[in-house]
Design an enzyme around this catalytic site. Sequence first.
Site, short mmCIF file in Angstrom:
data_model
loop_
_atom_site.label_atom_id
_atom_site.label_comp_id
_atom_site.label_asym_id
_atom_site.label_seq_id
_atom_site.Cartn_x
_atom_site.Cartn_y
_atom_site.Cartn_z
N SER A 836 0.90 -1.12 -0.04
CA SER A 836 0.08 0.07 -0.04
C SER A 836 0.93 1.30 0.06
O SER A 836 1.98 1.37 0.36
CB SER A 836 -1.06 -0.18 1.17
OG SER A 836 -0.25 0.42 2.41
N HIS A 837 0.16 2.42 -0.38
CA HIS A 837 0.91 3.65 -0.37
C HIS A 837 -0.07 4.60 0.07
O HIS A 837 -1.15 4.82 -0.40
CB HIS A 837 1.22 3.97 -1.87
CG HIS A 837 1.91 5.49 -1.89
ND1 HIS A 837 1.42 6.75 -1.23
CD2 HIS A 837 3.07 5.64 -2.65
CE1 HIS A 837 2.12 7.61 -1.48
NE2 HIS A 837 3.36 6.91 -2.47
#
Length: 1003
Positions: A836-837
């Site tokens: 994830s970012h």
Amino acid sequence: MPPTDDSKSKKRLVFDASLIVRVHTWLAYTAFASALCIGCLLHYKKIVKNGVAGYPQEWFPSVSATIGDWYPERNIFQVLIALTAGPRFALVTLLYYLQRSQDSSLPTVVFISGLIRTISCGGWVYITSSDDHDVHDVLMITYIVCDLPWMLGGIVCTQNTDVRRKRRMIATGFFASIAPLIYFFVQHKVHRVPGAYTRYAFFEWALIILDVLYDSVAEQDLREADLQISLGPSLHSGARIEPMVTSEPKMVSTSAETLKEKPLVPPPPPLLFDLSALAQHMPILSFVSDLYLSYIFWSLFTSLIPTLFYFSVWELGIAGQELALLATLSPAFLAVPSVLSWVRSRGGSSALQLLSLSGLAAYALSSPLHRFFVVTFANIIAVMGQVVIWAGLTDGNSVGYQSIITALGLMTSSLSKHVNHSNNPVWPLINESSGGYNKTGLVIAVLALCELSGRPVEQSSSEASKDAKKGNTDSDNTAKEHWLVGALPLGSLVFSLHSLLSDPSTLIVWSWTGYENSAPRGPMPHLHGSITLIAQSLGLFIAFTMLSLSPTSINYLSHPVWFIFGLASSYIMLQGRDWIGYLGGLGVAVFTMAVIPIVFQRAALTSLTAQTYSMAFLVYCLLVLASVWTVAYAFVPGGPFLRERTDLVVLAQMACLSLAFQWPGAVPRTLAIEVPVRLRNYARTTLALICVVALFVSQYRRPSISPVPYKSGPRIFNAGIWTVHFGMDNTGRDSQRLIRNVVRDLELDIIGLLETDLHRVVYGNRDLTRVIVEELGYYVDLGPGPNFHTWGAALLSKFPIISSKHHLLPSPRGELAPAIEAVLDVFGTEVTVVVSHNGQEEDPLDRELQSRELARIMAAAHPRPVIFLGYVVTKPHAKEPAPYEIMVRDGQVHDIDKDDQDRWCEYIFYRNLYRTAYARVSRGIVTDTELQIGQFALPKHGFGVVNETEEARYLRAFKEELPQRHWFPMAYYGDQSKGGVNGHYYHVFGTPLYYKIPKDAVL
């Protein structure tokens, strides 16, 4: 001549016009010299100091610091420079009076550029860098850009040989100083080298001295012309400029005899050698040359925005270089008749195309800023020359012919990217080490230009073909189109071709959703991109078929039914997923390629070439910005209005394109597009070759064996997380191969890559994972596509992906955060990997909500082993509502090393695994973020982790205490000065951290 009345002559003030130039020169030099002297006397150490260093490393002040920062030198300078304004405007006007000509508009261009130059000078003088850095820089760049037509045009317009020689020498020195000026500025600004700004200042002052010196030469020009200015009462009130000697007329004769003796546009000689005889016997050579030059245009055109947006990415906001997008508005210069006449000539067209090749040669420049300037200049030239070709104004080329060549050139560019790991091999942002074939491309381009320059002009064989070439239609419909009706569809078409069809895998990632039952749900970019090219070929083939029936049969494709097909396909592409969404995208490809001849012809029907094509590219620019704003809304003014509204962008595209269709109730308009039979045959063959090569490449890329982990014996594997900054390294080049080398050397079986959504015009419509997938053998999940408005996340795995799911994490205020939840088959055990970012520091609520969602995903996977690889803006051990405590506690995971207090954004968490090693690897030149890697041992199938106490998890060890298969590569030991590999080394700790496996572990 002045009046002979003595009373009147006594009341009139008469003086030489050259005196104005002398006053201008002395005032200008005095203004700058006084500021320099007073500044050095009163504030020497202050004006030599900058953001990198001060005295003694920096010991000579820049122009900006001298004239803009301190009292009283700033004020004295501004008073003197204000007094210079009157003589400066007079100088510009006097030179225009002296150089004006009835048969050339060039003096007018020089005059206008002189006015703009003078006004912009006042702007950067009175708005200093300390007042508003961006405005100051824009006005300064405008001033320097206007120096090009002012100096070069002035040299051409000068009739006096001695004056022309002086101007040429000064202008050469001026432009030669720009290159070292830029070099030392980059050394100062980017590399932060102490003392570089002093060297930069020398060249900055040299530009000032040479600039004023160039204008001072006008004194000799006006003096030898014996121009005088009289002020006071005369036969006509006001000031008069009178030539006292008329033996050397300044006006150019335009008699019929002169025109016959000297043609307006003399035929140019061949560039290198004459290939006309060969072209007569081999018409296919001309077709191939035109096709390749079209390919070169698309290569240059699609390289502009990635080149300029490199700076925006590093600034995470508007950097100023975005103004280079306006380079595509260069068709506005065609409003000058002399410019249009020259550009449409064989010599002018060839010269422009030759100059545009500087954009390809820019690959040899190591500085991103240098490449930016050259690529921008090349696009100014290329677009201006291309629109004249598109309009059918060049010799021997009809609009129908050029529309087909343009379409084939785009497909050739797209095919070259499909072959070359999604990178165009002649892009200036690519070089030999990153997959470029720049030298080969340049050599072939020069050969194609040689063929073009020596090609005999083809004469139309019938009146109908002449009409078609000029853009005329049948008898009742010879009236010209309104220029907006031609411009808006063309701008939309160019944007559609660039944003959706300049790479064959873009339409695939729009619909990509991941894996299910160990198989992808939809098409794979590196395997099925050839289908996009086949669909494009089908669309162009439909256009051929219509053109084969008769010149007017193409009008069937302007029927509203065809537009409805395109609109429905766009809707399916936008809303559909997997194969359904991709089928909608293929419909868009067929529709768009089929209407290219119609849109080109409608644009050519207008009588206002400059207005039509300038507006078309303005529409293109606005659509580009709108498409960027949909995802970059957090960093741009007015961004929230277009947040996640790709649907509005697509709707605007289709609305503009609808003007090219014949709607009920509208004035009937029959288009006649004639395309030679020979071209249709060549084009069909080309389409067939494109399809065959595309299918062959896809088959060649298909892996013959499944990916296998680096250590297939023991149940250990390496995992990593890396934010790779949109696939551009610190020098502005594609970083795929640099990333590949690190991933290969560190033997990463699982890696999460962030900032990877490159299928946008600003990043070149690329696929960052292509080289790694095809050369190292990985399964890949690309994460949410461009229509989900994130910066992108990708998962690469040596282990089969059983299933995956894409998430858009809660983001009520800031940028959207992507996440991939994948279940991998790791040595027969299902392991959940989350990549994830998260959002930025400016939006704490977003980060909290995103962290809670990630914690929920990881907790829901219990008791399955979990690895989290992500970008989380938090400090280690930060309490709720900060992300760290939420994710570790609620996600039921462990930090890879709780004692590492130096982290900020990248984190690795895990559960139900034995962590045996952890390292932080410096970024090198790949990106602005380090790579974090961890090694894990998987319990034997059917067993779990037997001891998860903190004491058991932190049994630290030297690497010698573990079997060698647990060691990270020794080559990456070192520091910034020595050791490591290509700038990558184990930093922070100086070594990987190793951990013992509990004695009762079952592996």
